[in-house]
Motif scaffolding. Sequence first.
Motif, PDB file in Angstrom:
ATOM      1  N   ARG A  49       0.839  -1.196   0.000  1.00 33.18           N
ATOM      2  CA  ARG A  49       0.000   0.000   0.000  1.00 33.18           C
ATOM      3  C   ARG A  49       0.878   1.252   0.000  1.00 33.18           C
ATOM      4  NH1 ARG A  49      -5.367  -0.673   1.278  1.00 33.18           N
ATOM      5  NH2 ARG A  49      -5.582   1.262   2.432  1.00 33.18           N
ATOM      6  N   LEU A  50       0.279   2.367  -0.412  1.00 26.28           N
ATOM      7  CA  LEU A  50       0.946   3.662  -0.378  1.00 26.28           C
ATOM      8  C   LEU A  50       0.394   4.439   0.811  1.00 26.28           C
ATOM      9  CD1 LEU A  50       2.666   5.983  -1.457  1.00 26.28           C
ATOM     10  CD2 LEU A  50       0.922   6.410  -3.195  1.00 26.28           C
ATOM     11  N   VAL A 203       2.787   0.471  -6.665  1.00 27.19           N
ATOM     12  CA  VAL A 203       2.025  -0.177  -5.599  1.00 27.19           C
ATOM     13  C   VAL A 203       0.995  -1.139  -6.188  1.00 27.19           C
ATOM     14  CG1 VAL A 203       0.383   0.221  -3.720  1.00 27.19           C
ATOM     15  CG2 VAL A 203       2.384   1.703  -3.960  1.00 27.19           C
ATOM     16  N   THR A 209       5.537  -1.517  -1.454  1.00 32.48           N
ATOM     17  CA  THR A 209       5.081  -0.791  -0.268  1.00 32.48           C
ATOM     18  C   THR A 209       5.821   0.538  -0.227  1.00 32.48           C
ATOM     19  OG1 THR A 209       4.746  -2.871   0.924  1.00 32.48           O
ATOM     20  CG2 THR A 209       4.897  -0.848   2.243  1.00 32.48           C
TER      21      THR A 209
END
Length: 255
Positions: A49-50, A203, A209
């Motif tokens: 995830r960002l 991502v 990540t």
Amino acid sequence: MNHTAPREESVSPKITATARAERASKIYRSGEAAVKALDDVTIDIPAGRLTAIMGPSGAGKSTLMHCLAGLDTLTSGKVFIGDVELGSLSDSQLTLLRRERIGFIFQAFNLLPTLSALENIVLPAALSGRKPDQGWLDTVVETVRLGDRLSHRPSELSGGQQQRVAVARALASKPQIIFADEPTGNLDSRSSGEVLGFLRRAVTELEQTIVMVTHDPVAAGHADTIVFLADGRIVDTMDDPTAQKVLDRLKAFGE
């Protein structure tokens, strides 16, 4: 079959949070004065995830990122990359972990001017004596759309292209996590949008990540989650942000 299932169960919890801080505090001392840059912060950075970190100047954003990345040490508390507690490592072990498991993207690009774009991208692998995975390198170059610029030196590239080289360099070693410190701070709006798009693709398509410190609501709008800091503490979080929702939240903080 009986041997594989327990192994999957034992490994998966460790990779749920790519990085995390537990009761992290950082105090900077200057003579009699003491500044608490981080105040008992606990945070998990989820894999794939960002995550954006936002807050007013002096909120502790960069300090948190630097401590999570092993570039600075805590006064108290713990920081983990995967299941490794950074405070337990020697300087040489920490250097090795940063080289092999962490990628960095900086506002100032930090490219070597005498090297081509491709040479800059593969430099971390070259310094550690490893050959880059050619298939992965090709995927990274395609993701950031640099195929026709690989022979160019930084002076022959626009600011946006230079930052795309920096993004590719961070991705090329397949790090567990990438830390991006104001990655669009030196870019115009068009170049900024391109770089943010490439981070988003990294991502979504490459399962990277990324942790990004930013003051820009538009940049933060590309994140999956935003963590808001003020006075060294986490004061709010936001999932699925948009630039307008971020602006509204910052106004509520008096930013």
